[in-house]
Design a protein around this motif. Structure first.
Motif: not given
Length: 312
Positions: A137-141
Motif C-alpha cells: 500500500r505504501l510503495h506499490a498500491e
C-alpha cells in the motif's frame, strides 16, 4: 466525506504462483536489481527469487526471497530452504527475506534468524501477510489493486517488468513517489566534507539528471536498476516545472563541483594512484556545495509526498 474502510487482503484466496508473481513484481517496483525468479522454473533450490537489495549506505545485498503462501511458516520449512539456498551454485546470499501470507510469531522470527546465523547469513527479514500488505500500500498500491481485482500478472520475468513499468495508471502523487527514489542515495545525504568518494558523487548527480529526464534509473556503475516515471509523465504543469527547475539545480551543483576542481578548491591528492578516491576539499567549497544541494532538496521536499531527504 464518508469514511472508507480498507479491508485486509486475503492472500490465501490466491495460488502460490500468483503470490510469487506479486512478490516479484513488488521488488521490481521498489528498485531491486538483477532479480531472478527461480521459483518460476520449478527447480528453485531454496530460492524463489534472488535479487540485489539496494542500500543508501552503499552496501547492496544479494538477497534470497522465499514466498510462503501457506497457513504458517514452519521452522523446518525455513531451515530446509535456507540450507538449500546456501548450498546452491549461486553461493550463500548476504541476506534472506521471507514474505508470508500468515502471521509469524516473535519466537519463530528469532528461531529462524538464529538458524540463518548458523549458516553464516546474519541478515533475515520476515514479513507477515499484513506487513507485506502495508509495504504494498505504501510503495506499490497499483500492483495491489490489480492483484485484488483479478488482473492476471504475466508469468515470466520479462513480461512482469513491462507490466510493472506501465505508468499509464499512475497519478502524479504515485509518479512523484517513484521519482523520489532516485534521490535516496548517499550523494544527497552526506555532508560534502564527509563524502568518501567524490567521483561517485559527481556520477550520482549525472545519473539523477538522466533519471529525471528519461526515467532510466542507474547505479553509479552504469547498470540500469529499473525504469521510473520521468518528469514528462507529470500532468500538473506547475509540478512538472518544479522538476525542471530541479534538473537545473542539479546541473548547477555539477557545474559548481567542476569549477571547484578547475580552481583547485577541490583537488586530487598527490599520490601516484590514478584511481585513488582521496580528494582535498577547502571548507568554503564544501559549504557552497552543501548549500546548493540543500536548496534543491528543499524544493523536492515541498512537491514529493512523504519525501524527506536531507543532509545528515
Amino acid at each position: 466525506m464518508p469514511n472508507v474502510t480498507v479491508k485486509p487482503v486475503h492472500f490465501e484466496d490466491f495460488g502460490g504462483s500468483d503470490f510469487e508473481r506479486l512478490v516479484f513484481a513488488y521488488h521490481l517496483r521498489i528498485g531491486w536489481a538483477a532479480l531472478a525468479w527461480y521459483g518460476q522454473t520449478g527447480s528453485d533450490q531454496g530460492r524463489d527469487i534472488v535479487g540485489i537489495e539496494p542500500s543508501d549506505q552503499g552496501r547492496d545485498r544479494r538477497t534470497v526471497i522465499q514466498c510462503v503462501n501457506r497457513e504458517s511458516l514452519t521452522q523446518a520449512k525455513a531451515e530446509h530452504d535456507m540450507a538449500n539456498a546456501v548450498a546452491a551454485p549461486t553461493g550463500a546470499p548476504d541476506a534472506f527475506r521471507f514474505v508470508c501470507r500468515s502471521a509469524v510469531s516473535a519466537q519463530r522470527r528469532d528461531e529462524i534468524a538464529q538458524a540463518a546465523r548458523n549458516l553464516g547469513v546474519r541478515d533475515v527479514t520476515i514479513w507477515s501477510g499484513s506487513e507485506f500488505e502495508e509495504h504494498l500500500r505504501l510503495h506499490a498500491e497499483f500492483l495491489l489493486r490489480r492483484f485484488t481485482e483479478g488482473v492476471v500478472f504475466p508469468d515470466d520475468g520479462v513480461g512482469l517488468r513491462a507490466f510493472v513499468d506501465d505508468f499509464s495508471e499512475l497519478d502524479d502523487a504515485g509518479a512523484l513517489s517513484l521519482i523520489g527514489r532516485a534521490f535516496d542515495r548517499p550523494a544527497f545525504r552526506t555532508p560534502f566534507m564527509s563524502e568518501s568518494y567524490l567521483p561517485a558523487f559527481l556520477q550520482a548527480i549525472e545519473d539523477t539528471i538522466g533519471a529525471l529526464n528519461t526515467g532510466i534509473w542507474k547505479t553509479r556503475d552504469g547498470i540500469e536498476i529499473r525504469r521510473i516515471p520521468s518528469l514528462h509523465h507529470i500532468r500538473d504543469a506547475r509540478i512538472r516545472g518544479e522538476l525542471q527547475q530541479t534538473v537545473r539545480a542539479l546541473d548547477a551543483l555539477r557545474r559548481l563541483f567542476k569549477r571547484g576542481l578547475e580552481e583547485g578548491r577541490i583537488r586530487h591528492c598527490q599520490c601516484s594512484q590514478p584511481n585513488c578516491p582521496t580528494f582535498m576539499v577547502e571548507p568554503s567549497a564544501a559549504a557552497e556545495l552543501d548549500l546548493e544541494r540543500t536548496r534543491m532538496l528543499d524544493r523536492l521536499n515541498r512537491i514529493i509526498p512523504h519525501f524527506d531527504v536531507r543532509i545528515d
